[in-house]
Motif scaffolding. Structure first.
Motif, short mmCIF file in Angstrom:
data_model
loop_
_atom_site.label_atom_id
_atom_site.label_comp_id
_atom_site.label_asym_id
_atom_site.label_seq_id
_atom_site.Cartn_x
_atom_site.Cartn_y
_atom_site.Cartn_z
N VAL A 99 -19.71 2.31 -2.97
CA VAL A 99 -20.81 2.87 -2.19
C VAL A 99 -20.75 2.26 -0.80
CG1 VAL A 99 -23.30 3.17 -2.01
CG2 VAL A 99 -22.22 3.14 -4.26
N THR A 100 -20.72 3.10 0.25
CA THR A 100 -20.57 2.58 1.60
C THR A 100 -21.27 3.46 2.63
OG1 THR A 100 -18.94 1.96 3.29
CG2 THR A 100 -18.38 3.82 1.89
N ALA A 101 -21.73 2.83 3.68
CA ALA A 101 -22.34 3.57 4.79
C ALA A 101 -21.28 4.01 5.78
CB ALA A 101 -23.39 2.71 5.48
N PHE A 102 -20.15 3.37 5.76
CA PHE A 102 -19.03 3.75 6.62
C PHE A 102 -17.74 3.29 5.95
CE2 PHE A 102 -20.11 -0.56 7.63
CZ PHE A 102 -18.90 -1.18 7.84
N GLU A 103 -16.61 3.82 6.41
CA GLU A 103 -15.33 3.45 5.81
C GLU A 103 -14.27 3.41 6.90
OE1 GLU A 103 -13.89 7.84 4.26
OE2 GLU A 103 -15.23 6.63 3.01
N THR A 104 -13.26 2.58 6.68
CA THR A 104 -12.14 2.47 7.61
C THR A 104 -10.85 2.79 6.85
OG1 THR A 104 -11.73 0.15 7.10
CG2 THR A 104 -13.34 0.64 8.86
N THR A 105 -9.79 3.07 7.61
CA THR A 105 -8.50 3.38 6.99
C THR A 105 -8.01 2.21 6.16
OG1 THR A 105 -7.95 4.84 8.82
CG2 THR A 105 -6.12 4.10 7.43
N ASP A 106 -8.17 0.99 6.68
CA ASP A 106 -7.71 -0.19 5.95
C ASP A 106 -8.48 -0.37 4.65
OD1 ASP A 106 -6.21 -2.78 5.79
OD2 ASP A 106 -8.26 -3.57 5.86
N MET A 107 -9.78 -0.13 4.70
CA MET A 107 -10.61 -0.26 3.52
C MET A 107 -10.19 0.76 2.45
SD MET A 107 -14.75 -0.05 3.19
CE MET A 107 -14.79 1.70 3.51
N LEU A 108 -9.97 2.00 2.89
CA LEU A 108 -9.54 3.04 1.96
C LEU A 108 -8.20 2.68 1.32
CD1 LEU A 108 -10.47 6.32 3.86
CD2 LEU A 108 -11.40 5.56 1.68
N ARG A 109 -7.27 2.16 2.14
CA ARG A 109 -5.95 1.81 1.64
C ARG A 109 -6.04 0.72 0.57
NH1 ARG A 109 -3.91 0.41 6.16
NH2 ARG A 109 -3.17 2.46 6.75
N ARG A 110 -6.86 -0.31 0.84
CA ARG A 110 -7.01 -1.40 -0.13
C ARG A 110 -7.67 -0.90 -1.42
NH1 ARG A 110 -10.00 -6.45 2.26
NH2 ARG A 110 -9.60 -7.15 0.12
N ALA A 111 -8.67 -0.05 -1.26
CA ALA A 111 -9.38 0.46 -2.44
C ALA A 111 -8.46 1.34 -3.29
CB ALA A 111 -10.63 1.23 -2.01
N LEU A 112 -7.67 2.19 -2.63
CA LEU A 112 -6.74 3.05 -3.37
C LEU A 112 -5.68 2.24 -4.10
CD1 LEU A 112 -6.31 5.97 -0.80
CD2 LEU A 112 -7.47 6.08 -3.02
N ARG A 113 -5.24 1.15 -3.44
CA ARG A 113 -4.24 0.29 -4.08
C ARG A 113 -4.79 -0.31 -5.37
NH1 ARG A 113 -3.46 -5.09 -3.62
NH2 ARG A 113 -4.89 -5.24 -1.85
N LEU A 114 -6.09 -0.52 -5.41
CA LEU A 114 -6.73 -1.10 -6.59
C LEU A 114 -7.29 -0.02 -7.51
CD1 LEU A 114 -8.51 -4.03 -4.73
CD2 LEU A 114 -6.63 -4.24 -6.37
#
Length: 421
Positions: A98-113
């Motif tokens: 759950v997030t109010a905003f997202e960044t490319t790096d955050m998405l990449r880390r989350a997808l990796r996990l």
């Protein structure tokens, strides 16, 4: 912020309700979103609340979690850090961020996990319900796959044990067969000795015709003894050197073993048995022991289909072209095993076992390949057909069953093979 001490999702011991649909962990350092999510799901799942990362991790260590809802931005340990550590505790936990905003790096880390889904703040009830339902479905599907894999593993272990037990029984039966043959040979030798003694009684000097007869008797005795020794050597010595699973074996060699063994088996008594080998030797991807077990189980089933005298045939064929698989259909009288896993590359070794027994009742035929099913209720555990189907699949072969009540049955084995040089 720490976990709420009086967690509304947790009841006193002995009063905790059942939540068969799963356990949901909500991690957010704001009281409002935590309570809102708890209110949405409290009647559907067991909901556990954590106000920070360390508390969430402690809960996960003590309680199996199915789905976790994590706020990305929290004071202290971030949602991504919690995600990474939760996956380290239990990689099967599904996570909704759950997030109010997202960044490319955050998405990449989350997808990796392998995060399951993202929800943007502010979220509506429908969106978060869909996200959690998706995550729960993934977790349940994963559990089903794990349970199915474990069930298959246990079934394979059980079959391996049962095959080992059957092999031990087979060894004992082989020993008994050899002893039976030796007993017959000794009876024959004893008979010849009695005839020689009778011929010599009262004779001081044997005549030339006597010596000629003695010579024939001794030749016959020598032949019977040679045959008996050969049979003993073949089963007591060669049996211990039958190669392990994963090797290949020649079909006609095993058919000869089968023919010699069946002659002594109690199940064959009072029945007629005929065996015709393959017209040309082929080699298949089963060990000698495995192919012998496969054929013996089917042949014994053919003998045991009725106690009334009947006939059993074993006939070998060589097929040099691919089978027409499109023409094979299951009917009230036919069933096919492992058609989808069959290697239809010629040459194909075909061994058919037919009998003139009563046939398999139409209502039982659809269950013929079910694990543990037996066509002889109260007289079998279905082990024979379980071993047969397992070995058929291991060899990438196929098994066709045709039966008609009152006319008998035919089990036809198809095994991908190679010609022997």
């Amino acid at each position: 912020m720490k976990t709420i001490k009086n967690n509304p999702a947790q009841k006193p011991s002995g009063m905790e309700p059942e939540f068969p649909r799963g356990t949901l962990l909500v991690v957010d350092d704001e009281e409002g979103p935590r309570q809102a999510i708890h209110m949405i799901f409290k009647d559907e799942y067991r909901v556990l609340l954590a106000g920070d990362g360390p508390t969430a991790l402690e809960i996960a260590r003590q309680t199996p979690i199915d789905v976790a809802i994590l706020d990305v931005r929290m004071s202290g340990m971030s949602g991504l850090e919690v995600l990474e550590r939760l996956k380290a505790i239990d990689p099967k936990i599904e996570v909704v961020m759950v997030t109010a905003f997202e960044t490319t790096d955050m998405l990449r880390r989350a997808l990796r996990l392998h995060v399951c889904d993202y929800i943007h703040k502010p979220f509506d009830v429908t969106t978060i319900r869909q996200a959690v339902q998706k995550a729960m479905n993934r977790r349940l599907a994963q559990e089903d796959r794990n349970q199915n894999a474990r069930a298959r593993e246990l079934e394979n272990e059980l079959l391996s044990i049962q095959m080992g037990e059957q092999l031990s029984r087979l060894r004992a039966e082989l020993y008994a067969a050899v002893l039976h043959d030796m007993k017959n040979t000794l009876s024959i030798v004893s008979g010849y000795a009695q005839m020689i003694a009778l011929r010599l009684s009262g004779v001081t000097e044997p005549t030339p015709s006597d010596w000629a007869m003695f010579k024939k008797y001794f030749s016959d005795i020598n032949q019977h003894l040679t045959n008996s020794v050969e049979l003993a050597r073949r089963y007591l010595a060669d049996f211990t050197h039958w190669v392990d699973a994963g090797s290949t074996t020649q079909v006609n060699r095993v058919l000869r073993d089968l023919e010699a063994f069946v002659c002594f088996h109690p199940a064959a008594r009072n029945h007629k048995f005929t065996l015709e080998p393959l017209p040309k030797e082929l080699e298949v991807n089963l060990s000698r022991t495995e192919l012998f077990q496969l054929l013996l189980n089917i042949v014994l089933n053919a003998f045991q289909c009725t106690s009334e005298p009947h006939q059993v045939w074993v006939q070998g064929f060589v097929v040099s072209t691919p089978l027409d698989l499109l023409s094979i259909h299951e009917t009230p009288f036919e069933r096919m095993c492992n058609l989808e896993g069959f290697d239809n590359t010629p040459p194909i070794a075909v061994v058919q076992v037919r009998d003139t027994g009563p046939g398999i009742p139409e209502h039982l035929l659809p269950r013929i390949f079910d694990g543990g099913f037996s066509t002889k209720p109260g007289h079998g555990a279905g082990l024979g057909i379980m071993i047969v189907t397992r070995l058929i699949k291991r060899a990438r072969g196929a098994l066709h069953v045709y039966t008609k009540p009152g006319e008998g049955s035919a089990f036809t084995i198809y095994l991908p093979a190679a010609f022997v040089d």
